[in-house]
Design a protein around this motif. Structure first.
Motif, PDB file in Angstrom:
ATOM      1  N   ALA A  27      33.693 -11.049  77.280  1.00 12.03           N
ATOM      2  CA  ALA A  27      35.500 -10.278  76.466  1.00 12.03           C
ATOM      3  C   ALA A  27      35.107  -9.245  75.380  1.00 12.03           C
ATOM      4  CB  ALA A  27      35.118 -11.723  74.412  1.00 12.03           C
ATOM      5  N   GLY A  28      34.981  -8.277  75.946  1.00 16.65           N
ATOM      6  CA  GLY A  28      35.002  -6.969  75.422  1.00 16.65           C
ATOM      7  C   GLY A  28      34.254  -6.596  73.611  1.00 16.65           C
ATOM      8  N   GLY A  29      33.914  -7.628  73.201  1.00 17.91           N
ATOM      9  CA  GLY A  29      33.370  -7.686  71.676  1.00 17.91           C
ATOM     10  C   GLY A  29      32.525  -6.977  72.149  1.00 17.91           C
ATOM     11  N   TRP A  30      32.010  -6.436  70.306  1.00 16.70           N
ATOM     12  CA  TRP A  30      30.536  -6.390  69.964  1.00 16.70           C
ATOM     13  C   TRP A  30      29.817  -7.274  69.074  1.00 16.70           C
ATOM     14  CZ3 TRP A  30      30.749  -5.871  64.830  1.00 16.70           C
ATOM     15  CH2 TRP A  30      31.630  -6.419  63.917  1.00 16.70           C
ATOM     16  N   TRP A  31      28.745  -6.593  68.715  1.00 17.98           N
ATOM     17  CA  TRP A  31      27.619  -7.959  68.171  1.00 17.98           C
ATOM     18  C   TRP A  31      26.815  -6.495  66.900  1.00 17.98           C
ATOM     19  CZ3 TRP A  31      27.371  -6.842  72.975  1.00 17.98           C
ATOM     20  CH2 TRP A  31      26.544  -6.306  73.950  1.00 17.98           C
ATOM     21  N   ARG A  79      17.004  -4.505  73.394  1.00 10.27           N
ATOM     22  CA  ARG A  79      17.483  -4.661  74.675  1.00 10.27           C
ATOM     23  C   ARG A  79      17.635  -3.177  74.288  1.00 10.27           C
ATOM     24  NH1 ARG A  79      18.968  -1.329  70.358  1.00 10.27           N
ATOM     25  NH2 ARG A  79      18.301  -1.233  68.718  1.00 10.27           N
ATOM     26  N   PRO A  80      18.074  -2.267  75.235  1.00 10.92           N
ATOM     27  CA  PRO A  80      17.582  -0.817  75.377  1.00 10.92           C
ATOM     28  C   PRO A  80      17.935  -0.157  74.356  1.00 10.92           C
ATOM     29  CG  PRO A  80      18.907  -1.454  76.690  1.00 10.92           C
ATOM     30  CD  PRO A  80      19.478  -2.856  76.143  1.00 10.92           C
ATOM     31  N   SER A  81      16.866   0.427  73.685  1.00  8.99           N
ATOM     32  CA  SER A  81      16.444   0.959  72.189  1.00  8.99           C
ATOM     33  C   SER A  81      17.348   2.110  71.949  1.00  8.99           C
ATOM     34  CB  SER A  81      14.873   1.238  71.941  1.00  8.99           C
ATOM     35  OG  SER A  81      15.080   2.586  73.453  1.00  8.99           O
ATOM     36  N   GLU A  82      18.054   2.740  73.369  1.00 10.13           N
ATOM     37  CA  GLU A  82      19.167   3.858  72.628  1.00 10.13           C
ATOM     38  C   GLU A  82      20.511   3.252  72.561  1.00 10.13           C
ATOM     39  OE1 GLU A  82      19.003   3.342  77.565  1.00 10.13           O
ATOM     40  OE2 GLU A  82      17.747   3.406  76.072  1.00 10.13           O
ATOM     41  N   GLU A  83      20.839   1.701  72.576  1.00  4.87           N
ATOM     42  CA  GLU A  83      21.714   1.054  72.274  1.00  4.87           C
ATOM     43  C   GLU A  83      22.173   1.564  70.807  1.00  4.87           C
ATOM     44  OE1 GLU A  83      25.196   0.328  72.169  1.00  4.87           O
ATOM     45  OE2 GLU A  83      24.905   0.241  74.571  1.00  4.87           O
ATOM     46  N   THR A  84      23.577   1.491  70.240  1.00  3.35           N
ATOM     47  CA  THR A  84      23.602   1.203  69.172  1.00  3.35           C
ATOM     48  C   THR A  84      23.470  -0.205  68.939  1.00  3.35           C
ATOM     49  OG1 THR A  84      25.592   0.647  68.952  1.00  3.35           O
ATOM     50  CG2 THR A  84      24.715   3.641  69.278  1.00  3.35           C
ATOM     51  N   THR A  85      23.501  -0.098  66.677  1.00  6.07           N
ATOM     52  CA  THR A  85      23.171  -1.639  66.195  1.00  6.07           C
ATOM     53  C   THR A  85      24.382  -1.152  64.982  1.00  6.07           C
ATOM     54  OG1 THR A  85      21.080  -2.037  66.302  1.00  6.07           O
ATOM     55  CG2 THR A  85      21.521  -2.613  64.684  1.00  6.07           C
ATOM     56  N   PRO A  86      25.659  -1.745  65.421  1.00  4.50           N
ATOM     57  CA  PRO A  86      25.654  -3.105  65.932  1.00  4.50           C
ATOM     58  C   PRO A  86      25.932  -2.000  67.427  1.00  4.50           C
ATOM     59  CG  PRO A  86      27.057  -2.296  63.818  1.00  4.50           C
ATOM     60  CD  PRO A  86      25.573  -1.427  64.231  1.00  4.50           C
ATOM     61  N   GLY A  87      26.185  -2.801  68.219  1.00  2.00           N
ATOM     62  CA  GLY A  87      26.398  -2.368  69.477  1.00  2.00           C
ATOM     63  C   GLY A  87      27.881  -2.908  70.135  1.00  2.00           C
ATOM     64  N   PRO A  88      27.927  -2.883  71.400  1.00  2.00           N
ATOM     65  CA  PRO A  88      27.272  -2.053  72.324  1.00  2.00           C
ATOM     66  C   PRO A  88      28.344  -0.712  71.713  1.00  2.00           C
ATOM     67  CG  PRO A  88      28.786  -3.208  73.045  1.00  2.00           C
ATOM     68  CD  PRO A  88      28.991  -3.266  72.081  1.00  2.00           C
ATOM     69  N   GLY A 113      30.690   2.284  71.593  1.00  2.00           N
ATOM     70  CA  GLY A 113      31.941   2.176  71.341  1.00  2.00           C
ATOM     71  C   GLY A 113      32.825   1.733  72.060  1.00  2.00           C
ATOM     72  N   ARG A 114      32.272  -0.139  71.305  1.00  2.00           N
ATOM     73  CA  ARG A 114      33.142  -0.679  71.566  1.00  2.00           C
ATOM     74  C   ARG A 114      33.331  -1.156  69.465  1.00  2.00           C
ATOM     75  NH1 ARG A 114      31.587  -3.933  76.904  1.00  2.00           N
ATOM     76  NH2 ARG A 114      30.721  -5.489  74.877  1.00  2.00           N
ATOM     77  N   VAL A 115      32.464  -1.113  68.715  1.00  2.00           N
ATOM     78  CA  VAL A 115      32.402  -1.270  67.600  1.00  2.00           C
ATOM     79  C   VAL A 115      33.121  -0.683  67.280  1.00  2.00           C
ATOM     80  CG1 VAL A 115      30.955  -1.275  66.047  1.00  2.00           C
ATOM     81  CG2 VAL A 115      29.594  -1.640  68.105  1.00  2.00           C
ATOM     82  N   PRO A 116      34.424  -1.465  65.905  1.00  2.00           N
ATOM     83  CA  PRO A 116      35.124  -0.393  65.368  1.00  2.00           C
ATOM     84  C   PRO A 116      34.596   0.175  64.152  1.00  2.00           C
ATOM     85  CG  PRO A 116      34.770  -2.859  64.536  1.00  2.00           C
ATOM     86  CD  PRO A 116      34.256  -2.845  65.977  1.00  2.00           C
TER      87      PRO A 116
END
Length: 117
Positions: free
Chosen positions: A22-26, A91-100, A102-105
């Motif tokens: 859905a192009g969302g974030w978590w 998940r890949p450790s270089e990914e942000t939290t929250p992520g992914p 570029g999609r986190v408002p």
């Protein structure tokens, strides 16, 4: 609990299956110990890991966050002592939290605070 945990099944990907579609974030990710489905946690907007449990009947999840190896049983609402699962463990450790990335408002905390529970 044999069918609730299958250590040979790899994770479904590196992000929440439904949020990705859905192009969302978590906020954080959880892995189904039975089928490998990756879903977002209960602190996330859509709570896809818990929805997966309700839809599939698979009660055991494992954190899919770097440095975390705990399991949770939705059915008993308690921690679960689970086995090592097929890699990757997180998940890949270089990914942000929250992520992914570029999609986190920018107002993600406000969005979560104002969601209807």
């Amino acid at each position: 609990m044999g069918e609730a945990v299958d250590p040979s099944v790899p994770p479904s990907g590196t992000g929440c299956v439904e949020c990705e579609a859905a192009g969302g974030w978590w906020v954080h990710l959880r892995r189904c110990a039975a089928c490998g489905h990756i879903g977002c946690c209960d602190d996330s907007l859509m709570r896809h890991a818990a929805a997966h449990w309700r839809e599939s009947g698979h009660p055991i999840i494992r954190s899919f966050e770097p440095g975390e190896d705990w399991f949770w049983d939705y059915q008993t609402d308690q921690y679960y002592d689970g086995p090592d699962l097929a890699p990757p463990e997180c998940r890949p450790s270089e990914e942000t939290t929250p992520g992914p990335r570029g999609r986190v408002p920018t107002d993600w905390m406000e969005i979560l605070r104002n969601r209807a529970d």
